[in-house]
Design a protein around this motif. Structure first.
Motif, short mmCIF file in Angstrom:
data_model
loop_
_atom_site.label_atom_id
_atom_site.label_comp_id
_atom_site.label_asym_id
_atom_site.label_seq_id
_atom_site.Cartn_x
_atom_site.Cartn_y
_atom_site.Cartn_z
N UNK A 94 -25.21 -0.70 29.17
CA UNK A 94 -24.44 0.15 30.09
C UNK A 94 -23.01 0.23 29.55
N UNK A 95 -22.62 1.41 29.08
CA UNK A 95 -21.31 1.57 28.43
C UNK A 95 -20.16 1.20 29.35
N UNK A 96 -20.28 1.55 30.61
CA UNK A 96 -19.20 1.25 31.53
C UNK A 96 -19.03 -0.26 31.68
N UNK A 97 -20.14 -0.97 31.83
CA UNK A 97 -20.06 -2.43 31.97
C UNK A 97 -19.59 -3.08 30.67
N UNK A 98 -20.04 -2.57 29.55
CA UNK A 98 -19.61 -3.10 28.25
C UNK A 98 -18.12 -2.84 28.03
N UNK A 99 -17.65 -1.69 28.48
CA UNK A 99 -16.23 -1.39 28.33
C UNK A 99 -15.39 -2.35 29.17
N UNK A 100 -15.86 -2.62 30.38
CA UNK A 100 -15.14 -3.59 31.22
C UNK A 100 -15.16 -4.97 30.58
N UNK A 101 -16.28 -5.30 29.96
CA UNK A 101 -16.48 -6.65 29.45
C UNK A 101 -15.81 -6.90 28.11
N UNK A 102 -15.85 -5.90 27.21
CA UNK A 102 -15.41 -6.17 25.84
C UNK A 102 -14.72 -5.01 25.14
N UNK A 103 -15.05 -3.76 25.44
CA UNK A 103 -14.45 -2.62 24.74
C UNK A 103 -14.93 -2.47 23.32
N UNK A 104 -14.23 -1.66 22.56
CA UNK A 104 -14.64 -1.35 21.18
C UNK A 104 -13.42 -1.44 20.27
N UNK A 105 -13.58 -2.10 19.15
CA UNK A 105 -12.47 -2.28 18.21
C UNK A 105 -12.41 -1.11 17.23
N UNK A 106 -12.02 0.04 17.75
CA UNK A 106 -11.94 1.25 16.94
C UNK A 106 -11.77 2.43 17.87
N UNK A 107 -11.66 3.64 17.32
CA UNK A 107 -11.44 4.81 18.17
C UNK A 107 -12.73 5.34 18.79
N UNK A 108 -12.59 5.92 19.98
CA UNK A 108 -13.72 6.53 20.70
C UNK A 108 -13.35 7.98 21.04
N UNK A 109 -14.31 8.88 20.85
CA UNK A 109 -14.14 10.28 21.26
C UNK A 109 -15.35 10.68 22.11
N UNK A 110 -15.09 11.19 23.30
CA UNK A 110 -16.17 11.62 24.19
C UNK A 110 -15.88 13.05 24.67
N UNK A 111 -16.85 13.94 24.49
CA UNK A 111 -16.77 15.30 25.05
C UNK A 111 -17.87 15.49 26.07
#
Lengths: 276, 276
Positions: free
Chosen positions: B200-217
């Motif tokens: 679940x991206x939302x839960x993963x974002x809360x928990x750890x995030x991503x070490x790099x850039x993200x682009x969402x359209x």
């Protein structure tokens, strides 16, 4: 006319529309991409005629043309390749009947009641589009792939003044001399081959040529290369000193991967002619 | 590994390859576009994970990504979305079973014997590609559409260091809270929802995030907008101060016309990260 779908695409709209056709005596479906500019002004129109087995949908989803049409401010129309419906004659072969209209007006049974694709593309659909959309009908180009390249070239040469520019991807160039042509022209037009000449680009080039620029791309690895007869049209173009480019593209085949690779060039080629 | 087809495309090669998969315990098929540069050097690789009902083929023929990948000198890989074959479990619904692997390793019957899509995408297919093609595995980005956007985001966050950049088109952002997610995660992973959080991206974002850039359209007119849960991921991204762009694109829907419109931006976004 009924709108089947509209999707926003490159700041414009990709629509699919259905209408009863007098020429084909059945309902016909076509795709129409309108760039953003069409909201404010009439835009030029590029016709894309598809090949054997295709409907209006194949090139609309696989050719990658919209990005370049949006860049150039040009509309794109994707007609179907034959009449459709349960009461329309068909053949088990992929290259006769539905999906294989060859852009002629059939005179023979069982095809004549519906297979009037020349009139449909040359007259009926343009009138419908002019009436319903923001298109400048004085600025039209035409292109196509394989059987549709044949359609584009023969329509351009037999309708002088209607199209300012014509291009083609791997067109069937000399159908009166090919297994992609003799069978279909015989079935649709009958065995009197004098009626076939108006539907053969090589013969039309010898007879009259085209008053505008021509661009043709064909892959050197086209798996149907022997059926296309490119050499006959190339010779006729050279003999006439026709304003034309014929490009043999190394390693490319007959697929949409080939079409999508060169569609940018074709849209730019037509834009140059249409914005002159 | 068996090569099913190769087509020349934008001076590179669009291939389709089939191989026996240990992870999925069946034959799997994928598309791989290699730009011209791959003849001379190892190129970066962008993964494109597809959405519900898709095979390896949809994006390969409809997203219009190759033109930009060729421009940037990047390879593109289009994996399938589930295991395939007669002995693979399925469901009558379009959103469970074949075409709907959800990029997880199933632990539940009848799915567990084949539905190991996380391991397939994260480990097995990269190893196969590294061994057989001219790819620089130290430079990988990942993107995807809908269910594939979910896959891209969750793989990127659960495999730190494997992907330098991640993007997504209309991703399913919060499947543990959506009808596009609860049904599938329950079926594949069981009813213990603690096992769902890693997908679940939302839960993963809360928990750890991503070490790099993200682009969402994501389109403002996405017909599945309520199922995507974009607002939950957007809030989590903002709360974490994650390096990210979330763009709500006015008038666009969930279709490939939307994807093709913005794929140029996504390929350029990944290229910037991969050539850093």
């Amino acid at each position: 006319m009924e709108t089947i779908s509209e999707n926003r695409c490159f700041d414009g709209t990709q629509g699919v529309h259905k209408h009863p056709s007098d020429a084909c005596n059945c309902d016909m479906t076509f795709g129409l991409f309108l760039p953003q500019e069409a909201q404010f002004t009439k835009v030029p129109l590029l016709w894309y005629l598809s090949g054997l087995t295709c409907t209006h949908e194949n090139a609309m989803t696989k050719a990658g043309a919209q990005v370049w049409a949006a860049e150039q401010g040009i509309g794109l129309i994707f007609p179907d390749t034959s009449p459709r419906g349960e009461d329309v004659a068909n053949d088990d072969a992929y290259d006769l009947g539905k999906g294989a209209g060859f852009y002629v007006n059939a005179t023979q049974d069982p095809w004549a009641p519906h297979f009037q694709m020349y009139d449909y593309i040359a007259d009926e659909l343009p009138a419908l589009v002019a009436k319903n959309f923001s298109i400048d009908m004085d600025r039209q180009g035409i292109t196509g792939h394989s059987m549709g390249g044949h359609g584009a070239l023969t329509l351009a040469m037999t309708r002088p003044g209607q199209f300012q520019s014509v291009s083609a991807f791997a067109p069937i160039c000399h159908p009166t001399n090919s297994d992609w042509g003799k069978k279909q022209l015989g079935a649709y037009l009958g065995e009197d081959t004098s009626n076939w000449a108006a539907h053969d680009s090589t013969l039309l080039m010898k007879d009259r040529g085209f008053d505008g620029p021509i661009l043709i791309d064909t892959g050197t690895d086209d798996q149907f290369g022997d059926l296309l007869g490119t050499e006959h049209l190339a010779a006729a173009i050279a003999e006439r000193r026709q304003n034309a480019q014929i490009r043999l593209q190394p390693g490319y085949d007959h697929s949409y991967f080939f079409v999508s690779t060169f569609i940018e060039d074709h849209v730019a080629f037509h834009a140059q002619a249409l914005y002159e």
